[in-house]
Design a protein around this motif. Structure first.
Motif, PDB file in Angstrom:
ATOM      1  N   GLU A   1       0.876  -1.173   0.000  1.00 15.06           N
ATOM      2  CA  GLU A   1       0.000   0.000   0.000  1.00 15.06           C
ATOM      3  C   GLU A   1       0.914   1.224   0.000  1.00 15.06           C
ATOM      4  O   GLU A   1       1.783   1.358   0.864  1.00 15.06           O
ATOM      5  N   VAL A   2       0.741   2.095  -0.979  1.00 11.03           N
ATOM      6  CA  VAL A   2       1.529   3.320  -1.055  1.00 11.03           C
ATOM      7  C   VAL A   2       0.852   4.355  -0.164  1.00 11.03           C
ATOM      8  O   VAL A   2      -0.273   4.758  -0.422  1.00 11.03           O
ATOM      9  N   GLN A   3       1.537   4.774   0.896  1.00  8.27           N
ATOM     10  CA  GLN A   3       0.943   5.686   1.865  1.00  8.27           C
ATOM     11  C   GLN A   3       1.281   7.145   1.610  1.00  8.27           C
ATOM     12  O   GLN A   3       0.632   8.022   2.149  1.00  8.27           O
ATOM     13  N   GLY A   4       2.302   7.403   0.833  1.00  9.14           N
ATOM     14  CA  GLY A   4       2.682   8.778   0.528  1.00  9.14           C
ATOM     15  C   GLY A   4       4.038   8.805  -0.141  1.00  9.14           C
ATOM     16  O   GLY A   4       4.746   7.797  -0.171  1.00  9.14           O
ATOM     17  N   GLN A   5       4.360   9.963  -0.704  1.00  4.58           N
ATOM     18  CA  GLN A   5       5.673  10.102  -1.318  1.00  4.58           C
ATOM     19  C   GLN A   5       6.108  11.554  -1.310  1.00  4.58           C
ATOM     20  O   GLN A   5       5.284  12.458  -1.245  1.00  4.58           O
ATOM     21  N   GLY A   6       7.412  11.750  -1.343  1.00  4.28           N
ATOM     22  CA  GLY A   6       8.006  13.089  -1.388  1.00  4.28           C
ATOM     23  C   GLY A   6       9.202  13.088  -2.312  1.00  4.28           C
ATOM     24  O   GLY A   6       9.726  12.034  -2.671  1.00  4.28           O
ATOM     25  N   LYS A   7       9.624  14.272  -2.702  1.00  6.57           N
ATOM     26  CA  LYS A   7      10.762  14.412  -3.605  1.00  6.57           C
ATOM     27  C   LYS A   7      11.664  15.516  -3.084  1.00  6.57           C
ATOM     28  O   LYS A   7      11.196  16.552  -2.618  1.00  6.57           O
ATOM     29  N   SER A   8      12.972  15.297  -3.184  1.00  6.75           N
ATOM     30  CA  SER A   8      13.936  16.335  -2.827  1.00  6.75           C
ATOM     31  C   SER A   8      15.031  16.363  -3.881  1.00  6.75           C
ATOM     32  O   SER A   8      15.375  15.334  -4.469  1.00  6.75           O
ATOM     33  N   SER A   9      15.550  17.545  -4.143  1.00  5.11           N
ATOM     34  CA  SER A   9      16.622  17.720  -5.119  1.00  5.11           C
ATOM     35  C   SER A   9      17.712  18.571  -4.502  1.00  5.11           C
ATOM     36  O   SER A   9      17.437  19.463  -3.705  1.00  5.11           O
ATOM     37  N   SER A  10      18.951  18.298  -4.897  1.00  5.42           N
ATOM     38  CA  SER A  10      20.063  19.114  -4.424  1.00  5.42           C
ATOM     39  C   SER A  10      21.112  19.234  -5.520  1.00  5.42           C
ATOM     40  O   SER A  10      21.238  18.369  -6.378  1.00  5.42           O
ATOM     41  N   ILE A  11      21.830  20.337  -5.468  1.00  6.09           N
ATOM     42  CA  ILE A  11      22.966  20.565  -6.360  1.00  6.09           C
ATOM     43  C   ILE A  11      24.130  20.982  -5.470  1.00  6.09           C
ATOM     44  O   ILE A  11      24.004  21.908  -4.667  1.00  6.09           O
ATOM     45  N   VAL A  12      25.249  20.294  -5.613  1.00  3.94           N
ATOM     46  CA  VAL A  12      26.449  20.593  -4.841  1.00  3.94           C
ATOM     47  C   VAL A  12      27.547  20.979  -5.823  1.00  3.94           C
ATOM     48  O   VAL A  12      27.794  20.272  -6.797  1.00  3.94           O
ATOM     49  N   ILE A  13      28.193  22.109  -5.557  1.00  2.45           N
ATOM     50  CA  ILE A  13      29.333  22.529  -6.367  1.00  2.45           C
ATOM     51  C   ILE A  13      30.567  22.458  -5.476  1.00  2.45           C
ATOM     52  O   ILE A  13      30.654  23.153  -4.474  1.00  2.45           O
ATOM     53  N   ASP A  14      31.493  21.574  -5.849  1.00  4.20           N
ATOM     54  CA  ASP A  14      32.699  21.347  -5.073  1.00  4.20           C
ATOM     55  C   ASP A  14      33.890  21.464  -6.006  1.00  4.20           C
ATOM     56  O   ASP A  14      34.042  20.669  -6.932  1.00  4.20           O
TER      57      ASP A  14
END
Length: 131
Positions: free
Chosen positions: A68-81
């Motif tokens: 059973e899928v109860q929920g979902q979220g998304k996150s994005s990041s950009i790292v400059i090193d």
């Protein structure tokens, strides 16, 4: 002698192309769960992670047979090193198993990328309470 130089140059070109053009495996969609095993009445988190610029949402239709899928979220990041830019996109999907046993989380696709499948052990709810 000329053959050796030509062979060295060819080898160097192949190596440089490999360095400058990352293999698709490096950008593959990775999948992992926050814990294994889980109890039948417990939710757990499936995380999908991509290091490429992926558009779209995960196709979760294959999960619905056993979970059973109860929920979902998304996150994005950009790292400059040191001038090198790294992207990371993660989808966190909260799942609950519909029954106990060895359950397979199938391969999931997002924007043309495919994750690997996973196996998770789901114990009956009453066994988890007894422990």
């Amino acid at each position: 002698m000329v053959k050796r130089k030509l062979m060295r140059m060819t080898t160097m070109v192949v190596v440089m192309l490999g360095i400058l053009n990352p293999l698709p495996v490096w950008a593959a969609l990775q999948a992992h769960v926050d814990r294994n095993p889980v109890a039948e009445d417990e939710s757990f988190t499936l995380t999908l992670e991509s290091s490429s610029d992926v558009n779209g949402s995960p196709d979760l239709s294959a999960l619905r047979q056993d979970f059973e899928v109860q929920g979902q979220g998304k996150s994005s990041s950009i790292v400059i090193d040191n001038g090198a830019m790294t992207r990371k996109t993660q989808w966190q999907i909260s799942l609950m198993a519909k029954h106990s046993g060895q359950l397979r989380i199938p391969s999931i696709s997002v924007g043309g990328e495919q994750s690997q499948s996973l196996t998770i052990t789901v114990t009956p709810a009453n066994q988890a309470q007894a422990a």
